[in-house]
Design a protein around this motif. Structure first.
Motif, PDB file in Angstrom:
ATOM      1  N   ALA A 384       0.814  -1.214   0.000  1.00  0.00           N
ATOM      2  CA  ALA A 384       0.000   0.000   0.000  1.00  0.00           C
ATOM      3  C   ALA A 384       0.848   1.265   0.000  1.00  0.00           C
ATOM      4  O   ALA A 384       0.348   2.339  -0.372  1.00  0.00           O
ATOM      5  N   THR A 385       2.112   1.174   0.389  1.00  0.00           N
ATOM      6  CA  THR A 385       2.955   2.371   0.376  1.00  0.00           C
ATOM      7  C   THR A 385       3.154   2.914  -1.031  1.00  0.00           C
ATOM      8  O   THR A 385       3.532   4.074  -1.200  1.00  0.00           O
ATOM      9  N   GLY A 386       2.929   2.100  -2.067  1.00  0.00           N
ATOM     10  CA  GLY A 386       3.076   2.565  -3.440  1.00  0.00           C
ATOM     11  C   GLY A 386       1.834   3.190  -4.033  1.00  0.00           C
ATOM     12  O   GLY A 386       1.851   3.634  -5.187  1.00  0.00           O
ATOM     13  N   ILE A 387       0.755   3.266  -3.279  1.00  0.00           N
ATOM     14  CA  ILE A 387      -0.500   3.842  -3.770  1.00  0.00           C
ATOM     15  C   ILE A 387      -0.527   5.331  -3.432  1.00  0.00           C
ATOM     16  O   ILE A 387      -0.345   5.713  -2.280  1.00  0.00           O
ATOM     17  N   PRO A 388      -0.735   6.208  -4.424  1.00  0.00           N
ATOM     18  CA  PRO A 388      -0.708   7.649  -4.134  1.00  0.00           C
ATOM     19  C   PRO A 388      -1.807   8.066  -3.154  1.00  0.00           C
ATOM     20  O   PRO A 388      -2.883   7.459  -3.098  1.00  0.00           O
ATOM     21  N   GLU A 389      -1.530   9.126  -2.399  1.00  0.00           N
ATOM     22  CA  GLU A 389      -2.564   9.733  -1.561  1.00  0.00           C
ATOM     23  C   GLU A 389      -3.746  10.116  -2.446  1.00  0.00           C
ATOM     24  O   GLU A 389      -3.572  10.660  -3.541  1.00  0.00           O
ATOM     25  N   HIS A 390      -4.942   9.831  -1.965  1.00  0.00           N
ATOM     26  CA  HIS A 390      -6.194  10.180  -2.625  1.00  0.00           C
ATOM     27  C   HIS A 390      -6.428   9.426  -3.938  1.00  0.00           C
ATOM     28  O   HIS A 390      -7.278   9.809  -4.728  1.00  0.00           O
ATOM     29  N   ALA A 391      -5.656   8.347  -4.168  1.00  0.00           N
ATOM     30  CA  ALA A 391      -6.086   7.395  -5.191  1.00  0.00           C
ATOM     31  C   ALA A 391      -7.215   6.528  -4.623  1.00  0.00           C
ATOM     32  O   ALA A 391      -7.949   5.885  -5.371  1.00  0.00           O
ATOM     33  N   TRP A 392      -7.320   6.503  -3.306  1.00  0.00           N
ATOM     34  CA  TRP A 392      -8.401   5.808  -2.571  1.00  0.00           C
ATOM     35  C   TRP A 392      -8.991   6.818  -1.591  1.00  0.00           C
ATOM     36  O   TRP A 392      -8.298   7.292  -0.688  1.00  0.00           O
ATOM     37  N   TYR A 393     -10.246   7.190  -1.815  1.00  0.00           N
ATOM     38  CA  TYR A 393     -10.847   8.188  -0.928  1.00  0.00           C
ATOM     39  C   TYR A 393     -12.365   7.970  -0.810  1.00  0.00           C
ATOM     40  O   TYR A 393     -13.167   8.830  -1.122  1.00  0.00           O
ATOM     41  N   PRO A 394     -12.776   6.795  -0.356  1.00  0.00           N
ATOM     42  CA  PRO A 394     -14.218   6.493  -0.294  1.00  0.00           C
ATOM     43  C   PRO A 394     -14.983   7.387   0.669  1.00  0.00           C
ATOM     44  O   PRO A 394     -16.210   7.516   0.549  1.00  0.00           O
ATOM     45  N   PHE A 395     -14.291   7.991   1.631  1.00  0.00           N
ATOM     46  CA  PHE A 395     -14.954   8.864   2.605  1.00  0.00           C
ATOM     47  C   PHE A 395     -14.612  10.331   2.366  1.00  0.00           C
ATOM     48  O   PHE A 395     -14.760  11.159   3.256  1.00  0.00           O
ATOM     49  N   GLY A 396     -14.198  10.656   1.142  1.00  0.00           N
ATOM     50  CA  GLY A 396     -13.826  12.025   0.840  1.00  0.00           C
ATOM     51  C   GLY A 396     -12.484  12.369   1.439  1.00  0.00           C
ATOM     52  O   GLY A 396     -11.600  11.535   1.575  1.00  0.00           O
ATOM     53  N   GLY A 397     -12.324  13.630   1.816  1.00  0.00           N
ATOM     54  CA  GLY A 397     -11.072  14.086   2.387  1.00  0.00           C
ATOM     55  C   GLY A 397     -11.162  15.558   2.705  1.00  0.00           C
ATOM     56  O   GLY A 397     -12.175  16.210   2.442  1.00  0.00           O
ATOM     57  N   GLY A 398     -10.086  16.104   3.269  1.00  0.00           N
ATOM     58  CA  GLY A 398     -10.089  17.512   3.617  1.00  0.00           C
ATOM     59  C   GLY A 398     -11.046  17.808   4.754  1.00  0.00           C
ATOM     60  O   GLY A 398     -11.489  16.911   5.478  1.00  0.00           O
ATOM     61  N   PRO A 399     -11.426  19.064   4.920  1.00  0.00           N
ATOM     62  CA  PRO A 399     -12.270  19.443   6.057  1.00  0.00           C
ATOM     63  C   PRO A 399     -13.656  18.810   6.033  1.00  0.00           C
ATOM     64  O   PRO A 399     -14.279  18.656   7.086  1.00  0.00           O
ATOM     65  N   ARG A 400     -14.157  18.440   4.855  1.00  0.00           N
ATOM     66  CA  ARG A 400     -15.501  17.872   4.767  1.00  0.00           C
ATOM     67  C   ARG A 400     -15.479  16.344   4.662  1.00  0.00           C
ATOM     68  O   ARG A 400     -16.452  15.729   4.231  1.00  0.00           O
ATOM     69  N   ALA A 401     -14.371  15.732   5.058  1.00  0.00           N
ATOM     70  CA  ALA A 401     -14.318  14.272   5.074  1.00  0.00           C
ATOM     71  C   ALA A 401     -15.422  13.727   5.986  1.00  0.00           C
ATOM     72  O   ALA A 401     -15.813  14.356   6.971  1.00  0.00           O
ATOM     73  N   CYS A 402     -15.933  12.575   5.643  1.00  0.00           N
ATOM     74  CA  CYS A 402     -17.028  11.961   6.406  1.00  0.00           C
ATOM     75  C   CYS A 402     -16.604  11.729   7.853  1.00  0.00           C
ATOM     76  O   CYS A 402     -15.606  11.044   8.117  1.00  0.00           O
ATOM     77  N   ILE A 403     -17.384  12.270   8.796  1.00  0.00           N
ATOM     78  CA  ILE A 403     -17.011  12.113  10.203  1.00  0.00           C
ATOM     79  C   ILE A 403     -17.322  10.702  10.709  1.00  0.00           C
ATOM     80  O   ILE A 403     -16.835  10.302  11.765  1.00  0.00           O
ATOM     81  N   GLY A 404     -18.107   9.942   9.960  1.00  0.00           N
ATOM     82  CA  GLY A 404     -18.450   8.594  10.384  1.00  0.00           C
ATOM     83  C   GLY A 404     -17.594   7.517   9.744  1.00  0.00           C
ATOM     84  O   GLY A 404     -17.961   6.335   9.783  1.00  0.00           O
ATOM     85  N   ALA A 405     -16.434   7.893   9.168  1.00  0.00           N
ATOM     86  CA  ALA A 405     -15.612   6.922   8.440  1.00  0.00           C
ATOM     87  C   ALA A 405     -15.173   5.764   9.327  1.00  0.00           C
ATOM     88  O   ALA A 405     -15.263   4.594   8.936  1.00  0.00           O
ATOM     89  N   ARG A 406     -14.687   6.061  10.522  1.00  0.00           N
ATOM     90  CA  ARG A 406     -14.235   4.971  11.397  1.00  0.00           C
ATOM     91  C   ARG A 406     -15.418   4.120  11.837  1.00  0.00           C
ATOM     92  O   ARG A 406     -15.314   2.885  11.888  1.00  0.00           O
ATOM     93  N   PHE A 407     -16.535   4.750  12.174  1.00  0.00           N
ATOM     94  CA  PHE A 407     -17.731   4.011  12.559  1.00  0.00           C
ATOM     95  C   PHE A 407     -18.075   2.984  11.468  1.00  0.00           C
ATOM     96  O   PHE A 407     -18.304   1.803  11.756  1.00  0.00           O
ATOM     97  N   ALA A 408     -18.102   3.423  10.195  1.00  0.00           N
ATOM     98  CA  ALA A 408     -18.486   2.544   9.097  1.00  0.00           C
ATOM     99  C   ALA A 408     -17.493   1.404   8.915  1.00  0.00           C
ATOM    100  O   ALA A 408     -17.878   0.245   8.696  1.00  0.00           O
ATOM    101  N   GLN A 409     -16.194   1.689   9.001  1.00  0.00           N
ATOM    102  CA  GLN A 409     -15.194   0.643   8.785  1.00  0.00           C
ATOM    103  C   GLN A 409     -15.169  -0.362   9.927  1.00  0.00           C
ATOM    104  O   GLN A 409     -15.024  -1.574   9.692  1.00  0.00           O
ATOM    105  N   VAL A 410     -15.317   0.121  11.161  1.00  0.00           N
ATOM    106  CA  VAL A 410     -15.380  -0.798  12.298  1.00  0.00           C
ATOM    107  C   VAL A 410     -16.627  -1.667  12.197  1.00  0.00           C
ATOM    108  O   VAL A 410     -16.570  -2.895  12.386  1.00  0.00           O
ATOM    109  N   GLU A 411     -17.758  -1.051  11.893  1.00  0.00           N
ATOM    110  CA  GLU A 411     -18.996  -1.817  11.767  1.00  0.00           C
ATOM    111  C   GLU A 411     -18.878  -2.880  10.685  1.00  0.00           C
ATOM    112  O   GLU A 411     -19.239  -4.042  10.898  1.00  0.00           O
ATOM    113  N   ALA A 412     -18.371  -2.500   9.511  1.00  0.00           N
ATOM    114  CA  ALA A 412     -18.258  -3.458   8.410  1.00  0.00           C
ATOM    115  C   ALA A 412     -17.366  -4.630   8.788  1.00  0.00           C
ATOM    116  O   ALA A 412     -17.706  -5.798   8.538  1.00  0.00           O
ATOM    117  N   ALA A 413     -16.220  -4.356   9.390  1.00  0.00           N
ATOM    118  CA  ALA A 413     -15.290  -5.427   9.738  1.00  0.00           C
ATOM    119  C   ALA A 413     -15.865  -6.344  10.811  1.00  0.00           C
ATOM    120  O   ALA A 413     -15.758  -7.584  10.715  1.00  0.00           O
TER     121      ALA A 413
END
Length: 453
Positions: A384-413
Motif C-alpha cells: 500500500a505504500t506505493g498507492i498515491p494519496e487520494h487514489a483511494w478516498y471512499p470517505f472524501g477528504g479535507g475538512p468535509r471528510a465523512c465524520i463517520g468513516a471509522r464508525f463505518a469501517q469498524v462496523e463493516a469489519a
C-alpha cells in the motif's frame, strides 16, 4: 501511500470533452450511465477534461494530487454544489447542506459524538445485531443479500443513533429513510432534480411523505429523552448533550438534521459495503478461505468477536478497504469554483463545477494494476505504500471528510467477522453491475443460498 512529484502536479490546459447537445450539454449521456461516462472522460480525453452539464461548465479531474487539492479547499477555495430542494428536505441545514461558519459550528458540536472511544461503545450493539442475524439463518435458505444487509445495518443504525429497540419503530424509520434515499438518488442523477421546486412530481410527493414520517419519529425520540432526563449511550443523546465552541447546545431541529445525516451515512453506506463484500467473497473462494483462516486464528470458535479484535483482523480490514475501492458507496464528489479560485497553479473561472469520481479513480490502472480484480492483499502495509494519496478516498477528504468513516469501517469489519464465522452466502452466478443512485447499489437482487459453516 506515496505523494505526487511536482511535474505531475501542475494543472494542464483542460482537454475538450465529448460534444454535447444544445442546451443539455452532456447531461443525457451522464444521466444514462454516469459511471461509464466519467470513466470515458478519463480514458478518452485525459486527466483534466472540460464538459458541460446543461448550461453549467464542468471540469473532470482524475489525478490524485488534484483531487487532494480540491478536497482540501472545499471550504475555502471552492464551495459545495447546490444539492437542490430534495436534499434540503431530507438533511435540513445539517453537515451535508450547510457551509461556512454554520458548517464549522455544527461539525464542532457533532464530531465528539463519533470519536473512537464512542465507536468502541457502539461495537457491542453492532456485534449483538450481527449475532441475532446469524441465529436466524438456516442452511440452504434462500435470501436476498442486499435486503438482508440493509435490514441488519438499519437495525444497527436505529439502535446506535436513536436508541430504539422496537421492531415496529425500527421498520417505520427504515421505510421512510429508504424512500428518501431513493428519491435523493433520482434527483441527483436525472432531470427531475433540475425542475423548479414548486412542480409536484410523484417522486417529490413520496419524498414529502417520507420526510414527514422521519420528522415524526425523530421528534418522538428527542421528546422521550428530554422527558426521561436520563443519560443514554446513543448518538441522539450525545447530540443532545453536545455544544459548539461557544457553548451553545443544538436545537431539536439541529439534532434531527444531524441524526438523519448520521443515519444515511451509517446505514446505507455500510449496508452497500457489506453487500458488495459478500458478492466479492462469493466470487473469490481463495479470499473467503483466507478470511476464515484469520477468524479461526484471531477469534477461534468459543466466542464472538469484540472491538478489541478489530486491529488484529488485518485481512478482514483489507477486504473492507478493497471492497470500498471496487464499489465505493459514494461514487462522486463535486465543488464549485468561487471568484478567484486557483487549482494547481491554474485559475478556474467562477461557477465552474469541479468533478472527481471515487469510482473512476479507484479503478485507474495507473494506481491499481488489474483494477477490476478483487485483491485485498493490495492493502498489505508493504504494498500500500506505493498507492498515491487520494487514489483511494471512499470517505472524501479535507475538512468535509465523512465524520463517520471509522464508525463505518469498524462496523463493516465486525459484522463481516461475526457473520462469516458461522455462515456464507453462495451468490447466484451471473455478474451484478453497480447502479449509480445516491449510493452505489446493485442493479438487481443479490440472491444467494445460505451455507452454514
Amino acid at each position: 501511500m506515496t505523494t505526487a512529484n511536482a511535474s505531475s502536479y501542475a494543472l494542464p490546459e483542460p482537454a475538450p470533452g465529448p460534444t454535447g447537445m444544445p442546451l443539455l450539454g452532456n447531461l443525457p449521456d451522464f444521466a444514462a450511465d454516469p459511471l461509464a461516462f466519467l470513466t470515458r472522460l478519463r480514458d478518452d480525453h485525459g486527466d483534466v477534461v472540460a464538459w458541460r452539464l446543461g448550461g453549467r461548465p464542468c471540469l473532470f479531474l482524475a489525478r490524485p494530487e488534484h483531487i487532494a487539492e480540491v478536497l482540501a479547499g472545499a471550504e475555502t477555495v471552492f464551495r459545495k454544489t447546490e444539492l437542490g430542494s430534495a436534499f434540503r428536505q431530507v438533511f435540513g441545514a445539517g453537515l451535508v447542506t450547510s457551509e461556512g461558519a454554520e458548517w464549522q459550528r455544527r461539525r464542532a458540536a457533532v464530531q465528539p459524538a463519533v470519536r473512537p472511544r464512542h465507536v468502541k461503545s457502539y461495537a457491542r450493539t453492532m456485534i449483538d445485531c450481527a449475532e441475532e442475524f446469524v441465529s436466524d439463518r438456516r442452511s440452504c435458505e434462500r435470501v436476498d443479500v442486499r435486503r438482508e444487509m440493509m435490514t441488519l445495518t438499519q437495525r444497527i443504525a436505529v439502535r446506535t443513533i436513536f436508541g430504539i429497540d422496537s421492531t415496529g419503530r425500527e421498520a417505520a424509520i427504515g421505510r421512510a429513510m429508504d424512500i428518501a434515499q431513493e428519491e435523493l438518488g433520482a434527483s441527483l442523477r436525472g432531470l427531475g432534480g433540475r425542475l423548479p421546486a414548486w412542480i409536484p412530481t410523484p417522486g417529490r410527493r413520496r419524498l414529502a411523505a417520507a420526510v414527514e414520517e422521519i420528522d415524526t419519529e425523530v421528534g418522538r425520540v428527542v421528546k422521550e429523552r428530554r422527558r426521561a432526563h436520563e443519560e443514554r449511550d446513543d448518538l441522539v443523546s450525545r447530540l443532545m448533550a453536545a455544544s459548539d465552541e461557544q457553548g451553545r447546545s443544538l436545537t431539536d431541529r439541529e439534532i434531527r438534521d444531524e441524526a438523519v445525516t448520521l443515519y444515511v451515512g451509517g446505514h446505507e453506506t455500510t449496508g452497500m459495503l457489506l453487500t458488495w463484500a459478500w458478492y466479492l467473497l462469493s466470487r473469490n473462494p481463495e479470499a473467503r478461505g483466507r478470511l476464515t483462516a484469520e477468524l479461526d486464528d484471531v477469534i477461534g470458535q468459543g466466542r464472538a468477536p469484540s472491538y478489541d479484535d478489530y486491529e488484529q483482523l488485518r485481512y478482514t480490514r483489507q477486504i473492507v478497504k478493497e471492497t470500498l475501492r471496487l464499489y465505493p458507496p459514494v461514487w462522486l464528489t463535486r465543488v464549485v469554483a468561487r471568484e478567484g479560485s486557483v487549482l494547481a497553479g491554474r485559475s478556474i473561472p467562477e461557477g465552474t463545477m469541479l468533478w472527481t469520481s471515487q469510482w473512476a479513480t479507484h479503478r485507474d490502472p495507473r494506481w491499481f494494476p488489474d483494477p477490476a480484480e478483487f485483491r485485498p492483499e493490495r492493502w498489505n502495509d508493504e504494498v500500500a505504500t506505493g498507492i498515491p494519496e487520494h487514489a483511494w478516498y471512499p470517505f472524501g477528504g479535507g475538512p468535509r471528510a465523512c465524520i463517520g468513516a471509522r464508525f463505518a469501517q469498524v462496523e463493516a469489519a465486525l459484522v463481516l467477522a461475526t457473520v462469516a464465522r458461522r455462515c456464507h452466502f453462495d451468490i447466484d452466478s451471473g455478474d451484478i453491475a453497480p447502479k449509480a443512485e445516491l449510493m452505489l447499489r446493485p442493479d438487481r437482487d443479490v440472491m444467494a443460498t445460505v451455507r452454514l459453516v
